[in-house]
Design a protein around this motif. Sequence first.
Motif, mmCIF file in Angstrom:
data_model
loop_
_atom_site.group_PDB
_atom_site.id
_atom_site.type_symbol
_atom_site.label_atom_id
_atom_site.label_comp_id
_atom_site.label_asym_id
_atom_site.label_seq_id
_atom_site.Cartn_x
_atom_site.Cartn_y
_atom_site.Cartn_z
ATOM 1 N N PHE A 233 0.965 -1.266 -0.029
ATOM 2 C CA PHE A 233 0.039 -0.067 0.047
ATOM 3 C C PHE A 233 0.731 1.330 -0.095
ATOM 4 O O PHE A 233 0.430 2.332 0.305
ATOM 5 C CB PHE A 233 -0.976 0.077 1.100
ATOM 6 C CG PHE A 233 -2.040 -1.172 1.268
ATOM 7 C CD1 PHE A 233 -2.790 -1.104 0.347
ATOM 8 C CD2 PHE A 233 -1.647 -1.982 2.251
ATOM 9 C CE1 PHE A 233 -3.816 -2.102 0.319
ATOM 10 C CE2 PHE A 233 -2.814 -3.115 2.153
ATOM 11 C CZ PHE A 233 -3.936 -3.186 1.377
ATOM 12 N N ASP A 234 2.486 1.315 -0.361
ATOM 13 C CA ASP A 234 2.895 2.532 -0.180
ATOM 14 C C ASP A 234 2.785 3.382 -1.558
ATOM 15 O O ASP A 234 3.607 4.455 -1.529
ATOM 16 C CB ASP A 234 4.263 2.015 0.142
ATOM 17 C CG ASP A 234 5.036 1.331 -1.253
ATOM 18 O OD1 ASP A 234 4.363 1.131 -2.185
ATOM 19 O OD2 ASP A 234 6.166 0.804 -0.827
ATOM 20 N N GLY A 235 2.004 2.984 -2.291
ATOM 21 C CA GLY A 235 1.587 3.769 -3.752
ATOM 22 C C GLY A 235 2.789 3.869 -4.574
ATOM 23 O O GLY A 235 2.441 4.646 -5.600
ATOM 24 N N GLY A 242 -1.793 3.460 -3.053
ATOM 25 C CA GLY A 242 -1.661 3.843 -1.938
ATOM 26 C C GLY A 242 -3.207 4.153 -0.996
ATOM 27 O O GLY A 242 -4.171 3.922 -1.349
ATOM 28 N N ASN A 243 -2.815 5.036 -0.061
ATOM 29 C CA ASN A 243 -3.880 5.367 0.813
ATOM 30 C C ASN A 243 -4.866 6.489 -0.041
ATOM 31 O O ASN A 243 -4.351 7.142 -1.275
ATOM 32 C CB ASN A 243 -3.215 6.498 2.110
ATOM 33 C CG ASN A 243 -4.349 6.432 3.109
ATOM 34 O OD1 ASN A 243 -5.248 6.015 3.112
ATOM 35 N ND2 ASN A 243 -3.825 7.062 4.051
ATOM 36 N N GLY A 244 -6.001 6.765 0.346
ATOM 37 C CA GLY A 244 -6.954 7.701 -0.280
ATOM 38 C C GLY A 244 -6.557 9.222 0.359
ATOM 39 O O GLY A 244 -5.876 8.995 1.555
ATOM 40 N N VAL A 245 -6.791 10.070 -0.188
ATOM 41 C CA VAL A 245 -6.572 11.512 0.379
ATOM 42 C C VAL A 245 -7.360 11.620 1.457
ATOM 43 O O VAL A 245 -8.471 11.130 1.527
ATOM 44 C CB VAL A 245 -6.722 12.452 -0.589
ATOM 45 C CG1 VAL A 245 -5.584 12.313 -1.796
ATOM 46 C CG2 VAL A 245 -8.153 12.569 -1.370
ATOM 47 N N CYS A 269 -9.961 9.867 -2.510
ATOM 48 C CA CYS A 269 -9.596 8.989 -3.668
ATOM 49 C C CYS A 269 -8.162 8.506 -3.672
ATOM 50 O O CYS A 269 -7.507 9.181 -3.084
ATOM 51 C CB CYS A 269 -9.890 9.513 -5.018
ATOM 52 S SG CYS A 269 -11.490 10.144 -5.351
ATOM 53 N N VAL A 270 -7.915 7.430 -4.038
ATOM 54 C CA VAL A 270 -6.529 6.763 -4.294
ATOM 55 C C VAL A 270 -5.925 7.768 -5.446
ATOM 56 O O VAL A 270 -6.532 7.831 -6.441
ATOM 57 C CB VAL A 270 -6.629 5.341 -4.550
ATOM 58 C CG1 VAL A 270 -5.291 4.830 -5.043
ATOM 59 C CG2 VAL A 270 -6.884 4.696 -3.044
ATOM 60 N N GLN A 271 -4.594 8.287 -4.868
ATOM 61 C CA GLN A 271 -4.024 9.065 -6.054
ATOM 62 C C GLN A 271 -2.807 8.611 -6.697
ATOM 63 O O GLN A 271 -2.020 9.346 -7.190
ATOM 64 C CB GLN A 271 -4.249 10.551 -5.595
ATOM 65 C CG GLN A 271 -5.668 10.992 -5.744
ATOM 66 C CD GLN A 271 -5.711 12.714 -5.317
ATOM 67 O OE1 GLN A 271 -4.864 13.126 -5.124
ATOM 68 N NE2 GLN A 271 -6.952 13.114 -5.786
ATOM 69 N N THR A 272 -2.423 7.600 -5.900
ATOM 70 C CA THR A 272 -0.907 6.899 -6.386
ATOM 71 C C THR A 272 -0.996 5.682 -6.814
ATOM 72 O O THR A 272 -1.960 4.890 -6.526
ATOM 73 C CB THR A 272 -0.093 7.121 -5.158
ATOM 74 O OG1 THR A 272 -0.683 6.387 -4.135
ATOM 75 C CG2 THR A 272 0.258 8.660 -4.665
ATOM 76 N N GLY A 273 0.237 5.289 -7.618
ATOM 77 C CA GLY A 273 0.209 3.818 -7.897
ATOM 78 C C GLY A 273 -0.761 3.362 -9.059
ATOM 79 O O GLY A 273 -1.095 4.221 -9.475
ATOM 80 N N PRO A 274 -0.703 2.212 -9.202
ATOM 81 C CA PRO A 274 -1.332 1.729 -10.612
ATOM 82 C C PRO A 274 -2.808 1.801 -10.631
ATOM 83 O O PRO A 274 -3.196 1.428 -11.895
ATOM 84 C CB PRO A 274 -0.768 0.101 -10.665
ATOM 85 C CG PRO A 274 -0.225 -0.291 -9.391
ATOM 86 C CD PRO A 274 0.245 1.224 -8.720
ATOM 87 N N PHE A 275 -3.501 1.931 -9.424
ATOM 88 C CA PHE A 275 -4.922 2.157 -9.526
ATOM 89 C C PHE A 275 -5.313 3.297 -9.243
ATOM 90 O O PHE A 275 -6.383 3.587 -8.956
ATOM 91 C CB PHE A 275 -5.345 1.077 -8.409
ATOM 92 C CG PHE A 275 -4.961 -0.570 -8.897
ATOM 93 C CD1 PHE A 275 -5.816 -1.231 -9.791
ATOM 94 C CD2 PHE A 275 -3.866 -1.028 -8.471
ATOM 95 C CE1 PHE A 275 -5.517 -2.300 -10.335
ATOM 96 C CE2 PHE A 275 -3.645 -2.331 -8.834
ATOM 97 C CZ PHE A 275 -4.155 -2.844 -9.688
ATOM 98 N N LYS A 276 -4.654 4.529 -9.645
ATOM 99 C CA LYS A 276 -4.974 5.537 -9.256
ATOM 100 C C LYS A 276 -6.125 6.030 -10.076
ATOM 101 O O LYS A 276 -6.958 6.899 -9.771
ATOM 102 C CB LYS A 276 -3.963 6.790 -9.332
ATOM 103 C CG LYS A 276 -3.353 7.027 -10.642
ATOM 104 C CD LYS A 276 -2.096 8.050 -10.493
ATOM 105 C CE LYS A 276 -1.292 7.985 -11.587
ATOM 106 N NZ LYS A 276 -2.005 8.733 -13.011
#
Length: 450
Positions: A233-235, A242-245, A269-276
């Motif tokens: 989950f480190d984004g 990662g985390n949601g904002v 919303c999740v804003q980092t990584g492959p599922f942003k």
Amino acid sequence: MNFKSVLSLFAFLLLGFIQLVSAAKSGTYNAGWKVTNAWTNTDSVFQRETGISRWRVNDGGLFYTYEIQIDVVEVQGVIGGTYVFYDSTGDSYNLMVFREGIHSVSYNSADPYILEVKIVEGYSRFPLGSWLTRELDQSEKKEYIDAIWCLRHLPSHLPSKEYPGARDRWDDFVVSHINYTNVIHFNGIFLPWHRQYLHLWETTLRKECGYKGTVPYWNWALDANDLFSSPVFDGTPDSLSGNGVWDPYQPRPCSATGSCFARGSGGGCVQTGPFKDFKVHMGPFDNSLAQSYAPIPPNAFDYNPRCLSRSLNPYFISLNNNQAVVDKMLAADTFTDFQTIMAPSDPNLPTAHGSGHGTVGGAMADFFASPQDPSFMLHHAMVDRMWALWQDRDPVNRRYALNGTTIIYDPPGAPLATLDSPLEFGVLAASVRLGEAMDPMAYEHCYVYT
Ligand SMILES: [Cu+2]
């Protein structure tokens, strides 16, 4: 017979021949490999039984690396097999084999002399981001991430009129989970149903997306004291985002029956990584709709596209998914004791399963639609791993140990779960008997956990 059919007959014979000579046998074999840097041939019997024709070992200082030539692609008819190497200290190292050729296995050991080789038919599920045992390397993580994105680009098998929210193949899994939520949780169906569900996910990735690996598991215990550094989950690009904002208005998480807990650290919303840019399509559902004998929530399959939300919550994981909890669960004497820690019928008790969902928060904490979060399957692979490891400690008494009913929260008078209870999956697959999901090495199942 024309030229083409002669050719294909020849290819057929050749293929048959390769299959005939390329099956290694499951079993345990004495190795007695000395630590030497020179390629060393195995004897002909060992070679025939294991497919291993030669080996050598490099002393890399911190790690020893065995290089092993394996000339099989099949272990008793299943493509792929797991080789387990035991050194003289009793430690073991796993190697999953899909292709012929030279394979290497690296490890550190006080005494790297390999005493035995065990061959297990089938696949091994490895952790994502665990550095204690074997972890998925960067390219393997990418293969898994690409494979699950692939499901997003395949059409749903459901009729869009009745299931407007099912926009793609991934959503078929979400629909199945929503449909059965009130009969597959907090009861006797829970573990076998989710084992079979994981298997369907894994085989769909293989058959429809050409994926060669297995579903990784999320080893919570490694993240229990430092959730924000979790490689899952480190984004980073190799994580599952990662985390949601931060969302100041996110309510505190509450159980279906009204117990509430500390809020998480995000909510948006999740804003980092492959599922942003990933969109979830169904829900959100009010968790209080999960009730014994309750119908499927109204408009359960409506299309409601929005971002993937999360709210990483160290409170849950640090309390209920740490190593002490894992150890206690594996040391449980009875299935009831095991389930008391993993997933008892009372939703107000702290549990390892529920806390995994609560730790990720957001979409993952949506009781009905949690498979919309890409981490769902990794969490459930860890749940399944705990169950499989616990079963393996005493297979005679534990393989078919069951308790609970077929209704959520095990209300009094509900039908008991038995080996003949049907497990239903809707459009994903035909139903199977519960007894077919009790053993990771029986019926459709063929995997081990590291
Ligand atoms: Cu579930």
